[in-house]
Design a protein around this motif. Structure first.
Motif, PDB file in Angstrom:
ATOM      1  N   MET A  10       0.846  -1.185   0.000  1.00 46.91           N
ATOM      2  CA  MET A  10       0.000   0.000   0.000  1.00 46.91           C
ATOM      3  C   MET A  10       0.889   1.246   0.000  1.00 46.91           C
ATOM      4  N   THR A  11       0.507   2.210  -0.751  1.00 52.27           N
ATOM      5  CA  THR A  11       1.258   3.451  -0.869  1.00 52.27           C
ATOM      6  C   THR A  11       0.586   4.547  -0.047  1.00 52.27           C
ATOM      7  N   ILE A  12       1.381   5.417   0.498  1.00 56.17           N
ATOM      8  CA  ILE A  12       0.843   6.563   1.239  1.00 56.17           C
ATOM      9  C   ILE A  12       0.178   7.495   0.227  1.00 56.17           C
ATOM     10  N   THR A  13      -1.029   7.909   0.526  1.00 60.03           N
ATOM     11  CA  THR A  13      -1.804   8.715  -0.417  1.00 60.03           C
ATOM     12  C   THR A  13      -1.671  10.211  -0.135  1.00 60.03           C
ATOM     13  N   LYS A  14      -2.014  10.984  -1.157  1.00 63.93           N
ATOM     14  CA  LYS A  14      -2.068  12.439  -0.995  1.00 63.93           C
ATOM     15  C   LYS A  14      -3.094  12.807   0.071  1.00 63.93           C
ATOM     16  N   ALA A  15      -4.188  12.055   0.118  1.00 56.51           N
ATOM     17  CA  ALA A  15      -5.235  12.338   1.109  1.00 56.51           C
ATOM     18  C   ALA A  15      -4.690  12.181   2.530  1.00 56.51           C
ATOM     19  N   GLU A  16      -3.880  11.140   2.756  1.00 56.51           N
ATOM     20  CA  GLU A  16      -3.297  10.952   4.087  1.00 56.51           C
ATOM     21  C   GLU A  16      -2.354  12.102   4.426  1.00 56.51           C
ATOM     22  N   ILE A  17      -1.536  12.489   3.472  1.00 58.04           N
ATOM     23  CA  ILE A  17      -0.585  13.572   3.717  1.00 58.04           C
ATOM     24  C   ILE A  17      -1.326  14.873   4.003  1.00 58.04           C
ATOM     25  N   LYS A  18      -2.333  15.174   3.189  1.00 55.04           N
ATOM     26  CA  LYS A  18      -3.114  16.395   3.413  1.00 55.04           C
ATOM     27  C   LYS A  18      -3.787  16.362   4.780  1.00 55.04           C
ATOM     28  N   ALA A  19      -4.381  15.231   5.146  1.00 55.67           N
ATOM     29  CA  ALA A  19      -5.050  15.117   6.440  1.00 55.67           C
ATOM     30  C   ALA A  19      -4.052  15.295   7.585  1.00 55.67           C
ATOM     31  N   THR A  20      -2.852  14.764   7.419  1.00 54.25           N
ATOM     32  CA  THR A  20      -1.820  14.900   8.449  1.00 54.25           C
ATOM     33  C   THR A  20      -1.408  16.363   8.596  1.00 54.25           C
ATOM     34  N   ILE A  21      -1.205  17.036   7.475  1.00 59.08           N
ATOM     35  CA  ILE A  21      -0.830  18.459   7.518  1.00 59.08           C
ATOM     36  C   ILE A  21      -1.964  19.277   8.147  1.00 59.08           C
ATOM     37  N   ASP A  65      -0.485  28.733  14.522  1.00 61.22           N
ATOM     38  CA  ASP A  65       0.462  29.805  14.200  1.00 61.22           C
ATOM     39  C   ASP A  65       1.373  29.441  13.033  1.00 61.22           C
ATOM     40  N   GLU A  66       1.406  28.160  12.634  1.00 58.38           N
ATOM     41  CA  GLU A  66       2.232  27.724  11.506  1.00 58.38           C
ATOM     42  C   GLU A  66       1.420  27.518  10.228  1.00 58.38           C
ATOM     43  N   GLY A  67       0.129  27.752  10.295  1.00 54.33           N
ATOM     44  CA  GLY A  67      -0.756  27.482   9.166  1.00 54.33           C
ATOM     45  C   GLY A  67      -0.391  28.231   7.898  1.00 54.33           C
ATOM     46  N   THR A  68      -0.141  29.518   8.008  1.00 57.34           N
ATOM     47  CA  THR A  68       0.188  30.318   6.825  1.00 57.34           C
ATOM     48  C   THR A  68       1.444  29.787   6.146  1.00 57.34           C
ATOM     49  N   GLU A  69       2.414  29.413   6.944  1.00 60.31           N
ATOM     50  CA  GLU A  69       3.680  28.886   6.421  1.00 60.31           C
ATOM     51  C   GLU A  69       3.481  27.572   5.654  1.00 60.31           C
ATOM     52  N   LEU A  70       2.484  26.764   6.081  1.00 57.55           N
ATOM     53  CA  LEU A  70       2.294  25.439   5.479  1.00 57.55           C
ATOM     54  C   LEU A  70       1.246  25.381   4.374  1.00 57.55           C
ATOM     55  N   LEU A  71       0.522  26.463   4.151  1.00 55.78           N
ATOM     56  CA  LEU A  71      -0.487  26.459   3.076  1.00 55.78           C
ATOM     57  C   LEU A  71       0.127  26.144   1.710  1.00 55.78           C
ATOM     58  N   PRO A  72       1.313  26.692   1.366  1.00 53.31           N
ATOM     59  CA  PRO A  72       1.910  26.313   0.082  1.00 53.31           C
ATOM     60  C   PRO A  72       2.233  24.810  -0.013  1.00 53.31           C
ATOM     61  N   LEU A  73       2.548  24.196   1.123  1.00 54.50           N
ATOM     62  CA  LEU A  73       2.808  22.754   1.120  1.00 54.50           C
ATOM     63  C   LEU A  73       1.543  21.985   0.760  1.00 54.50           C
ATOM     64  N   GLU A 123      -1.271  18.726  -3.311  1.00 58.90           N
ATOM     65  CA  GLU A 123      -2.423  18.559  -4.214  1.00 58.90           C
ATOM     66  C   GLU A 123      -1.998  18.523  -5.678  1.00 58.90           C
ATOM     67  N   ASP A 124      -1.042  19.367  -6.061  1.00 57.89           N
ATOM     68  CA  ASP A 124      -0.638  19.489  -7.460  1.00 57.89           C
ATOM     69  C   ASP A 124       0.383  18.435  -7.903  1.00 57.89           C
ATOM     70  N   SER A 125       1.020  17.763  -6.964  1.00 57.06           N
ATOM     71  CA  SER A 125       2.072  16.800  -7.301  1.00 57.06           C
ATOM     72  C   SER A 125       1.486  15.460  -7.730  1.00 57.06           C
ATOM     73  N   LYS A 126       2.160  14.817  -8.683  1.00 60.27           N
ATOM     74  CA  LYS A 126       1.744  13.467  -9.080  1.00 60.27           C
ATOM     75  C   LYS A 126       2.055  12.477  -7.963  1.00 60.27           C
ATOM     76  N   ASN A 127       3.254  12.560  -7.397  1.00 61.65           N
ATOM     77  CA  ASN A 127       3.645  11.649  -6.329  1.00 61.65           C
ATOM     78  C   ASN A 127       4.630  12.350  -5.406  1.00 61.65           C
ATOM     79  N   VAL A 128       4.115  13.133  -4.484  1.00 69.70           N
ATOM     80  CA  VAL A 128       4.944  13.921  -3.583  1.00 69.70           C
ATOM     81  C   VAL A 128       5.741  13.039  -2.612  1.00 69.70           C
TER      82      VAL A 128
END
Length: 188
Positions: free
Chosen positions: A1-12, A21-29, A34-39
């Motif tokens: 099983m591969t780690i999904t974008k959905a899992e990464i987004k949910a973790t972030i 207080d770190e939200g603004t810094e991580l929004l580009p991440l 979302e835009d990456s094929k396989n981050v």
């Protein structure tokens, strides 16, 4: 099983909820994920996800390794692999590979297994030997508690290990978070 974008987004997103207080810094991440094929792939440039392990012993010291290629002290950790079930299992695999610290010797404090203690985005220099351009790592750093395990470093990538005070960690934010956690955990 591969780690999904959905899992990464949910973790972030869980991380941002815990650290608003770190939200603004991580929004580009979040956008990059979302835009990456396989981050998760180490060949995803200019950025990919990695995992790091902040392993804390009973004295409040943190396990650090001296990384050969980067020639610096850092937390054990590294790239995600296709067989990793989730981010924390990738982190534990890297810990085991680099230090031989087994999963049963390192456990997450209550409430720290679903949310990294820190997410750090840092630049990695070009590595011509591996054909890698300079790029960015978004390191999901999970915390683990342990009592002095036997540590045997993987000499291919790691030249030494040591237990350091949290004050020796590489970012002020990580110093603050690990110091606060060790003070809280050691007072129990």
């Amino acid at each position: 099983m591969t780690i999904t974008k959905a899992e990464i987004k949910a973790t972030i997103e869980r991380y941002i909820n815990r650290n608003p207080d770190e939200g603004t810094e991580l929004l580009p991440l979040l956008t990059t994920v979302e835009d990456s094929k396989n981050v998760c792939s180490r060949y995803s440039f200019p950025l990919h996800i990695t995992c790091g392990a902040a392993v804390i012993n009973d004295c409040g010291d943190v396990l650090m390794i001296h990384h050969r290629a980067l020639d610096k002290w850092m937390l054990p950790g590294g790239h995600i692999e296709p067989g990793d079930l989730n981010l924390i299992s990738a982190c534990l695999r890297e810990l085991r590979e680099e230090t031989d610290v087994r999963d049963e010797a390192a456990f997450s404090p209550i409430g720290m297994d679903m949310v990294p203690i820190d997410i750090d985005i840092h630049r990695i220099p070009e590595n011509p030997a591996k054909g890698e351009p300079a790029h960015w790592h978004a390191d999901m750093r999970y915390v683990f508690k342990t009592t002095y395990p036997v540590v045997n470093v993987q000499l291919e990538e790691v030249s030494a290990h040591a237990w350091h005070s949290p004050l020796n960690l590489h970012t002020p934010r990580l110093v603050r978070k690990v110091t606060l956690l060790t003070e809280t955990e050691l007072s129990r």
